[in-house]
Scaffold this motif. Structure first.
Motif, short mmCIF file in Angstrom:
data_model
loop_
_atom_site.label_atom_id
_atom_site.label_comp_id
_atom_site.label_asym_id
_atom_site.label_seq_id
_atom_site.Cartn_x
_atom_site.Cartn_y
_atom_site.Cartn_z
N GLN A 97 7.13 6.32 -6.46
CA GLN A 97 7.01 6.12 -7.90
C GLN A 97 5.63 5.56 -8.26
N PHE A 98 5.17 4.62 -7.47
CA PHE A 98 3.85 4.02 -7.70
C PHE A 98 2.75 5.06 -7.52
N PHE A 138 16.55 -10.43 6.86
CA PHE A 138 15.60 -10.47 5.74
C PHE A 138 14.22 -10.01 6.19
N GLY A 139 13.82 -10.43 7.39
CA GLY A 139 12.53 -10.00 7.92
C GLY A 139 12.49 -8.49 8.11
N MET A 140 13.58 -7.91 8.61
CA MET A 140 13.62 -6.46 8.80
C MET A 140 13.58 -5.74 7.46
N PHE A 141 14.21 -6.34 6.44
CA PHE A 141 14.16 -5.74 5.09
C PHE A 141 12.72 -5.71 4.58
N LEU A 142 11.99 -6.82 4.77
CA LEU A 142 10.61 -6.88 4.30
C LEU A 142 9.72 -5.89 5.07
N VAL A 143 9.91 -5.84 6.38
CA VAL A 143 9.13 -4.90 7.20
C VAL A 143 9.43 -3.46 6.78
N GLY A 144 10.71 -3.16 6.60
CA GLY A 144 11.10 -1.82 6.17
C GLY A 144 10.51 -1.44 4.82
N SER A 145 10.49 -2.41 3.90
CA SER A 145 9.92 -2.16 2.57
C SER A 145 8.43 -1.82 2.68
N GLY A 146 7.72 -2.57 3.51
CA GLY A 146 6.29 -2.31 3.69
C GLY A 146 6.02 -0.98 4.34
N ILE A 147 6.77 -0.67 5.41
CA ILE A 147 6.59 0.61 6.10
C ILE A 147 6.92 1.76 5.15
N GLY A 148 8.01 1.61 4.40
CA GLY A 148 8.42 2.66 3.47
C GLY A 148 7.39 2.90 2.38
N ALA A 149 6.86 1.81 1.80
CA ALA A 149 5.90 1.94 0.70
C ALA A 149 4.63 2.66 1.16
N ILE A 150 4.10 2.25 2.31
CA ILE A 150 2.87 2.90 2.81
C ILE A 150 3.15 4.34 3.22
N SER A 151 4.31 4.57 3.82
CA SER A 151 4.66 5.94 4.23
C SER A 151 4.73 6.87 3.03
N ALA A 152 5.25 6.37 1.91
CA ALA A 152 5.33 7.19 0.71
C ALA A 152 3.95 7.52 0.16
N GLY A 194 11.64 10.19 -4.73
CA GLY A 194 10.66 9.46 -5.54
C GLY A 194 9.63 10.38 -6.15
N TYR A 195 9.13 11.35 -5.37
CA TYR A 195 8.14 12.29 -5.91
C TYR A 195 8.77 13.29 -6.87
N LEU A 196 10.03 13.64 -6.65
CA LEU A 196 10.72 14.50 -7.61
C LEU A 196 10.85 13.80 -8.96
N VAL A 197 11.31 12.55 -8.92
CA VAL A 197 11.49 11.78 -10.15
C VAL A 197 10.15 11.46 -10.79
N GLY A 198 9.17 11.06 -9.97
CA GLY A 198 7.87 10.67 -10.50
C GLY A 198 7.16 11.80 -11.22
N GLY A 199 7.39 13.04 -10.78
CA GLY A 199 6.71 14.17 -11.41
C GLY A 199 7.59 14.98 -12.35
N TRP A 200 8.78 14.46 -12.63
CA TRP A 200 9.75 15.23 -13.41
C TRP A 200 9.22 15.60 -14.80
N HIS A 201 8.52 14.67 -15.45
CA HIS A 201 8.02 14.91 -16.80
C HIS A 201 6.52 15.20 -16.83
N ALA A 202 5.92 15.42 -15.65
CA ALA A 202 4.49 15.73 -15.61
C ALA A 202 4.23 17.10 -16.24
#
Length: 264
Positions: A97-98, A138-152, A194-202
């Motif tokens: 989305q970002f 909680f640590g795994m959640f934070l790590v997963g969030s970071g990995i996911g965000a950069i991967s996207a 995320g990319y489907l939704v992010g570009g839906w109204h483009a």
């Protein structure tokens, strides 16, 4: 037909190297798709978003075959997948989305910088030393969030981040690779949505696009990469992988330079 042939060839090459070296197809797909989309006259402001979204959607299909192969060899540590998946899903969707809000040029620069880091890591064969244990929930959640965000943001399956992290946390290398393959599936699914939704109204997107996913390229790349990935995995046992990894890293750097030159 010329563009379809190009997509098929790209999928074949990306799938083969994904199976051979255990790297995500996005490393090749994104810069080549950006160049192909530019050559077809797609709107400049959407080039990187379409390349990233289409590549991420293609990873959904290739990650399934990779996951099944590693699971069959008992190399997936499912408790790790379970604990990191919530953060992965949230981070990847938010990252996609970002990315849809970032103009093409800054997005291309970030992609180039990160993938250059990955390429140099491959050239230097850098591997973290096991020095700690896996963190708590909680640590795994934070790590997963970071990995996911950069991967996207760079349309990869997360292996260049999750494998070093798990190795650092005393997970055996073959299990880290297998578990990373399993983690790649939720990354790809959440990123694609995320990319489907992010570009839906483009506006101004080419025909046959759904959000930031260009369907003809997706179909061709996914079909061929699923076909050639097992060939790459088999070839890994017969070819000089260390040498090929350095050649592959060099090719990535050249593709990145060409893509960045074209966009800037």
């Amino acid at each position: 037909m010329i563009w379809l042939a190009a997509y098929l060839l790209l999928g074949a090459v990306a799938g083969f190297f994904a199976g051979l070296l255990g790297v995500g197809g996005g490393a090749i797909m994104v810069p080549v798709l950006a160049l192909l989309f530019a050559a077809q006259g797609f709107p400049a402001e959407h080039l990187m978003h379409l390349a990233l979204g289409t590549s991420m959607a293609a990873i959904v299909f290739t990650s399934v075959s990779s996951l099944r192969a590693h699971h069959a060899h008992g190399a997936v540590r499912w408790p790790i997948v379970k604990s990191i998946a919530p953060g992965i899903l949230l981070g990847t969707f938010a990252g996609a989305q970002f990315a849809s809000l970032i103009p093409t040029r800054p997005l291309a620069i970030f992609f180039t910088a990160f993938m250059s880091y990955v390429a140099f890591q491959m050239l230097a064969n850098i591997k973290p030393k096991p020095s700690r244990q896996l963190p708590g929930p909680f640590g795994m959640f934070l790590v997963g969030s970071g990995i996911g965000a950069i991967s996207a943001l760079v349309a990869i399956g997360g292996g260049s981040l999750s494998v070093p992290f798990m190795t650092w946390c005393n997970v055996k290398m073959h299990e880290a690779i297998g578990t990373s393959a399993a983690i790649g599936f939720p990354i790809a699914v959440a990123g694609s949505v995320g990319y489907l939704v992010g570009g839906w109204h483009a506006t101004g997107l080419p025909a046959w696009s759904i959000g930031y996913v260009y369907l003809p390229a997706l179909a061709a790349c996914a079909a061929m990469s699923m076909l050639t990935a097992p060939w790459g995995a088999k070839a890994a046992h017969r070819l000089p992988v260390a040498t090929l990894k350095k050649i592959f890293a060099g090719v990535i750097l050249l593709l990145l330079a060409k893509m960045l030159h074209g966009l800037l």
